[in-house]
Design a protein around this motif. Sequence first.
Motif, PDB file in Angstrom:
ATOM      1  N   ILE A   1       0.525  -1.148  -0.240  1.00  0.00           N
ATOM      2  CA  ILE A   1       0.349  -0.297   0.167  1.00  0.00           C
ATOM      3  C   ILE A   1       1.310   1.595  -0.197  1.00  0.00           C
ATOM      4  O   ILE A   1       2.442   1.304   0.528  1.00  0.00           O
ATOM      5  CB  ILE A   1      -0.902  -0.214   1.044  1.00  0.00           C
ATOM      6  CG1 ILE A   1      -0.350   0.177   2.168  1.00  0.00           C
ATOM      7  CG2 ILE A   1      -1.797  -1.054   1.612  1.00  0.00           C
ATOM      8  CD1 ILE A   1      -1.527   0.309   3.982  1.00  0.00           C
ATOM      9  N   SER A   2       0.124   2.654  -0.298  1.00  0.00           N
ATOM     10  CA  SER A   2       1.240   3.892  -0.757  1.00  0.00           C
ATOM     11  C   SER A   2       1.497   4.192   0.842  1.00  0.00           C
ATOM     12  O   SER A   2       1.012   3.515   1.789  1.00  0.00           O
ATOM     13  CB  SER A   2       0.332   4.391  -1.032  1.00  0.00           C
ATOM     14  OG  SER A   2      -1.245   5.225  -0.524  1.00  0.00           O
ATOM     15  N   LYS A   3       2.570   4.662   0.511  1.00  0.00           N
ATOM     16  CA  LYS A   3       3.370   5.382   2.158  1.00  0.00           C
ATOM     17  C   LYS A   3       1.533   6.182   2.606  1.00  0.00           C
ATOM     18  O   LYS A   3       1.494   6.937   4.049  1.00  0.00           O
ATOM     19  CB  LYS A   3       3.840   6.383   2.288  1.00  0.00           C
ATOM     20  CG  LYS A   3       5.799   5.431   1.988  1.00  0.00           C
ATOM     21  CD  LYS A   3       6.051   6.290   2.319  1.00  0.00           C
ATOM     22  CE  LYS A   3       7.855   5.000   1.673  1.00  0.00           C
ATOM     23  NZ  LYS A   3       7.470   4.306   2.483  1.00  0.00           N
ATOM     24  N   GLN A   4       1.159   7.179   1.813  1.00  0.00           N
ATOM     25  CA  GLN A   4      -0.108   8.016   2.257  1.00  0.00           C
ATOM     26  C   GLN A   4      -1.287   7.126   2.522  1.00  0.00           C
ATOM     27  O   GLN A   4      -1.984   7.428   3.648  1.00  0.00           O
ATOM     28  CB  GLN A   4      -0.161   8.751   1.188  1.00  0.00           C
ATOM     29  CG  GLN A   4      -1.919   9.703   1.162  1.00  0.00           C
ATOM     30  CD  GLN A   4      -2.775  10.536   0.367  1.00  0.00           C
ATOM     31  OE1 GLN A   4      -1.827  10.424  -0.438  1.00  0.00           O
ATOM     32  NE2 GLN A   4      -3.948  10.648   0.320  1.00  0.00           N
TER      33      GLN A   4
ATOM     34  N   ASP B   1       3.356   2.318   9.785  1.00  0.00           N
ATOM     35  CA  ASP B   1       4.943   3.371  10.222  1.00  0.00           C
ATOM     36  C   ASP B   1       6.249   2.640  10.102  1.00  0.00           C
ATOM     37  O   ASP B   1       6.272   0.968   9.383  1.00  0.00           O
ATOM     38  CB  ASP B   1       4.802   4.288  11.101  1.00  0.00           C
ATOM     39  CG  ASP B   1       4.475   3.166  12.220  1.00  0.00           C
ATOM     40  OD1 ASP B   1       4.770   2.050  12.742  1.00  0.00           O
ATOM     41  OD2 ASP B   1       4.054   3.849  13.235  1.00  0.00           O
ATOM     42  N   ASP B   2       7.240   3.318   9.681  1.00  0.00           N
ATOM     43  CA  ASP B   2       8.305   2.300   9.239  1.00  0.00           C
ATOM     44  C   ASP B   2       9.063   1.793  10.726  1.00  0.00           C
ATOM     45  O   ASP B   2       8.640   2.235  11.583  1.00  0.00           O
ATOM     46  CB  ASP B   2      10.068   3.481   9.098  1.00  0.00           C
ATOM     47  CG  ASP B   2       9.559   4.216   7.900  1.00  0.00           C
ATOM     48  OD1 ASP B   2       8.645   3.665   7.148  1.00  0.00           O
ATOM     49  OD2 ASP B   2      10.194   5.429   7.654  1.00  0.00           O
ATOM     50  N   ALA B   3       9.118   0.966  10.113  1.00  0.00           N
ATOM     51  CA  ALA B   3       9.887  -0.418  11.515  1.00  0.00           C
ATOM     52  C   ALA B   3      11.629  -0.686  11.235  1.00  0.00           C
ATOM     53  O   ALA B   3      11.745  -1.849  11.071  1.00  0.00           O
ATOM     54  CB  ALA B   3       9.024  -1.379  11.399  1.00  0.00           C
ATOM     55  N   PRO B   4      12.308   0.029  11.598  1.00  0.00           N
ATOM     56  CA  PRO B   4      13.392   0.233  12.017  1.00  0.00           C
ATOM     57  C   PRO B   4      13.417  -0.892  13.556  1.00  0.00           C
ATOM     58  O   PRO B   4      12.999  -1.296  14.035  1.00  0.00           O
ATOM     59  CB  PRO B   4      14.160   0.626  11.815  1.00  0.00           C
ATOM     60  CG  PRO B   4      13.238   2.060  12.526  1.00  0.00           C
ATOM     61  CD  PRO B   4      12.206   2.012  11.986  1.00  0.00           C
ATOM     62  N   GLU B   5      14.552  -1.658  13.192  1.00  0.00           N
ATOM     63  CA  GLU B   5      15.064  -2.424  14.222  1.00  0.00           C
ATOM     64  C   GLU B   5      14.924  -1.635  15.580  1.00  0.00           C
ATOM     65  O   GLU B   5      14.473  -2.672  16.069  1.00  0.00           O
ATOM     66  CB  GLU B   5      16.718  -3.001  13.748  1.00  0.00           C
ATOM     67  CG  GLU B   5      17.169  -4.386  15.235  1.00  0.00           C
ATOM     68  CD  GLU B   5      18.068  -4.900  14.660  1.00  0.00           C
ATOM     69  OE1 GLU B   5      18.436  -5.562  15.187  1.00  0.00           O
ATOM     70  OE2 GLU B   5      19.019  -4.851  13.592  1.00  0.00           O
ATOM     71  N   GLU B   6      15.301  -0.890  15.558  1.00  0.00           N
ATOM     72  CA  GLU B   6      15.313   0.403  17.061  1.00  0.00           C
ATOM     73  C   GLU B   6      14.365  -0.189  18.027  1.00  0.00           C
ATOM     74  O   GLU B   6      13.477   0.595  18.675  1.00  0.00           O
ATOM     75  CB  GLU B   6      15.827   1.544  16.841  1.00  0.00           C
ATOM     76  CG  GLU B   6      15.586   2.194  15.974  1.00  0.00           C
ATOM     77  CD  GLU B   6      16.004   2.378  14.671  1.00  0.00           C
ATOM     78  OE1 GLU B   6      16.282   3.433  14.199  1.00  0.00           O
ATOM     79  OE2 GLU B   6      16.814   1.329  14.586  1.00  0.00           O
TER      80      GLU B   6
END
Length: 251
Positions: A27-30, A143-148
Motif C-alpha cells: 500500500i502507499s505511504k499515504q 509506519d517505518d519499523a527499523p530494528e530499534e
Amino acid sequence: MTALDTDLDQLATDYREQGFVLVKGLISKQEAAEYREISHRLVANQAENPTWGSATEVAMGKQTSLQHLHDTQFYDAAFARLLVDARFTRVAAAVMGGPNVQLHHTKLFVKPPENGSPFPPHQDHPFFPHERHTVGAAIFHFDDAPEEKGCVRVIPGSHRAGPLEHDPEGSFHLPQIPFEDTIAQPAEAGDVLFFTYLTVHSSGVNVSDEARTTWLVQYRDPADRVIDHAHTHSLGQGMMLAGSDPTMRQD
C-alpha cells in the motif's frame, strides 16, 4: 519490488523456501499514514491494553507495554476494505498456493515508544493448528519499523521443521531458541511481511522515540480443517477474502 510489479511465482517460491517474504510498498505511504491515524484513534478509545507476561520476561524485567485490538475491521470500515483489497489477496493466494483465501482473525498492534513490548521466539501454530498447515500471516506496516522500533524478526527456513515443542505454560514460546537466532526484518510504511504459521518469529523492544504500528491478518485455505480451537473464535472468522469456500462450513 512492489506488489504491483512483483513476480507472484517467484514470491511463492521464496515463501516455500524461506517461510516468509517481505513485499515492499503493497500500500502507499499515504494510505499507511491514514491507517496509522485510524489505528491510534481506535486503541486510544480502549479501556485496557495489557501486555503479555512472556514479553516482559524476555525484556529481562523491564516494564513494557503494548496496545492491541482484535477484530479491527469491526471498528472501522477502512480495515474491512483492506481485507479484500486485491493487492493483498493476490499475494496471499500466491504464497498459500490456491485461489481461495479465508479469514482467520485480525489484530492491531501499537508498540509505544521507549518501552514497547517484545515477543519471544514462537510459532503461531500452537494457537490454532490446522491439518494441512496452510495458515499464513500478513503484517501490514503503517509506519517505518527499523530494528530499534522492535521490528519483526524471523528464522528463515524454520517452517521446514514443522510444528515445534512450545512452552505450554500459557505463553507458548520457544525457550530453546535464543532471541539472537532470529533475523531482523526492518520495513517501511506500506510494506507487508507474509509468513507461514510454522515460521519461527519474534520482535524486540521498541527503544525508539516513536510508536510502531502494525496490523496482523491471519488467513488460510478454507479446505484446511482446524485441529484445535485453542485460539478464541474471532469475529468474522470464516469470511472469504478471495475466491469461495468449497466446504461451505464455518469452523
